[in-house]
Write a protein that holds these residues in place. Structure first.
Motif, PDB file in Angstrom:
ATOM      1  N   ASN A 130       0.795  -1.228   0.000  1.00 40.60           N
ATOM      2  CA  ASN A 130       0.000   0.000   0.000  1.00 40.60           C
ATOM      3  C   ASN A 130       0.832   1.285   0.000  1.00 40.60           C
ATOM      4  O   ASN A 130       0.280   2.358   0.203  1.00 40.60           O
ATOM      5  CB  ASN A 130      -0.964   0.005   1.193  1.00 40.60           C
ATOM      6  N   CYS A 131       2.145   1.195  -0.224  1.00 38.82           N
ATOM      7  CA  CYS A 131       2.970   2.410  -0.153  1.00 38.82           C
ATOM      8  C   CYS A 131       2.639   3.392  -1.272  1.00 38.82           C
ATOM      9  O   CYS A 131       2.666   4.602  -1.049  1.00 38.82           O
ATOM     10  CB  CYS A 131       4.454   2.096  -0.070  1.00 38.82           C
ATOM     11  N   ASP A 132       2.292   2.915  -2.461  1.00 42.98           N
ATOM     12  CA  ASP A 132       1.917   3.850  -3.530  1.00 42.98           C
ATOM     13  C   ASP A 132       0.618   4.580  -3.187  1.00 42.98           C
ATOM     14  O   ASP A 132       0.486   5.782  -3.433  1.00 42.98           O
ATOM     15  CB  ASP A 132       1.780   3.115  -4.864  1.00 42.98           C
ATOM     16  N   GLU A 133      -0.321   3.882  -2.594  1.00 42.04           N
ATOM     17  CA  GLU A 133      -1.577   4.490  -2.155  1.00 42.04           C
ATOM     18  C   GLU A 133      -1.306   5.545  -1.071  1.00 42.04           C
ATOM     19  O   GLU A 133      -1.893   6.628  -1.076  1.00 42.04           O
ATOM     20  CB  GLU A 133      -2.516   3.404  -1.614  1.00 42.04           C
ATOM     21  N   TYR A 134      -0.388   5.223  -0.156  1.00 41.89           N
ATOM     22  CA  TYR A 134      -0.016   6.166   0.902  1.00 41.89           C
ATOM     23  C   TYR A 134       0.590   7.430   0.292  1.00 41.89           C
ATOM     24  O   TYR A 134       0.235   8.547   0.673  1.00 41.89           O
ATOM     25  CB  TYR A 134       0.959   5.499   1.879  1.00 41.89           C
ATOM     26  N   ILE A 135       1.502   7.265  -0.662  1.00 45.10           N
ATOM     27  CA  ILE A 135       2.132   8.406  -1.323  1.00 45.10           C
ATOM     28  C   ILE A 135       1.073   9.255  -2.034  1.00 45.10           C
ATOM     29  O   ILE A 135       1.084  10.486  -1.923  1.00 45.10           O
ATOM     30  CB  ILE A 135       3.221   7.940  -2.308  1.00 45.10           C
ATOM     31  N   ASP A 136       0.154   8.622  -2.745  1.00 47.42           N
ATOM     32  CA  ASP A 136      -0.913   9.354  -3.438  1.00 47.42           C
ATOM     33  C   ASP A 136      -1.757  10.166  -2.457  1.00 47.42           C
ATOM     34  O   ASP A 136      -2.112  11.318  -2.728  1.00 47.42           O
ATOM     35  CB  ASP A 136      -1.816   8.396  -4.225  1.00 47.42           C
ATOM     36  N   ASP A 137      -2.064   9.580  -1.295  1.00 44.21           N
ATOM     37  CA  ASP A 137      -2.854  10.278  -0.280  1.00 44.21           C
ATOM     38  C   ASP A 137      -2.081  11.473   0.269  1.00 44.21           C
ATOM     39  O   ASP A 137      -2.646  12.557   0.437  1.00 44.21           O
ATOM     40  CB  ASP A 137      -3.224   9.306   0.852  1.00 44.21           C
ATOM     41  N   MET A 138      -0.787  11.309   0.534  1.00 49.07           N
ATOM     42  CA  MET A 138       0.024  12.416   1.038  1.00 49.07           C
ATOM     43  C   MET A 138       0.142  13.528  -0.003  1.00 49.07           C
ATOM     44  O   MET A 138       0.073  14.709   0.325  1.00 49.07           O
ATOM     45  CB  MET A 138       1.421  11.930   1.438  1.00 49.07           C
ATOM     46  N   LYS A 139       0.287  13.159  -1.274  1.00 45.59           N
ATOM     47  CA  LYS A 139       0.340  14.162  -2.347  1.00 45.59           C
ATOM     48  C   LYS A 139      -0.979  14.923  -2.448  1.00 45.59           C
ATOM     49  O   LYS A 139      -0.987  16.144  -2.629  1.00 45.59           O
ATOM     50  CB  LYS A 139       0.653  13.504  -3.689  1.00 45.59           C
ATOM     51  N   ALA A 140      -2.087  14.222  -2.325  1.00 47.50           N
ATOM     52  CA  ALA A 140      -3.396  14.858  -2.398  1.00 47.50           C
ATOM     53  C   ALA A 140      -3.601  15.868  -1.268  1.00 47.50           C
ATOM     54  O   ALA A 140      -4.308  16.871  -1.427  1.00 47.50           O
ATOM     55  CB  ALA A 140      -4.508  13.804  -2.361  1.00 47.50           C
ATOM     56  N   LYS A 141      -2.963  15.629  -0.130  1.00 45.11           N
ATOM     57  CA  LYS A 141      -3.048  16.529   1.014  1.00 45.11           C
ATOM     58  C   LYS A 141      -1.968  17.611   0.991  1.00 45.11           C
ATOM     59  O   LYS A 141      -1.887  18.429   1.892  1.00 45.11           O
ATOM     60  CB  LYS A 141      -2.957  15.728   2.309  1.00 45.11           C
TER      61      LYS A 141
END
Length: 77
Positions: free
Chosen positions: A62-73
């Motif tokens: 899930n690290c790519d999903e985590y990165i996407d969420d951090m970028k969105a924020k």
């Protein structure tokens, strides 16, 4: 091996296979919940003595999903 903090170097280490997992503290949620509680206090409402902002286990699944969420924020470059 497991890290703690959810910072860019830990997530990069997960992506390159040198770290197995990391426990991310979710700083955005900490700040959000703190401001939310402050507003409630200013409005005369009561708040819980303990407010859990949560954590997220980040690993290779899930690290790519985590990165996407951090970028969105706006928290990740």
């Amino acid at each position: 091996m497991c890290g703690f903090d959810g910072n860019t170097s830990a997530i990069s280490a997960i992506k390159d296979g040198t770290l197995g997992m990391d426990i991310a503290q979710l700083g955005y949620d900490m700040g959000y919940k703190a401001v939310e509680a402050a507003v409630k206090c200013l409005q005369g409402e009561t708040v819980d003595a303990f407010i859990d902002s949560g954590v997220q286990v980040v690993d290779s699944t899930n690290c790519d999903e985590y990165i996407d969420d951090m970028k969105a924020k706006g928290l990740w470059e």
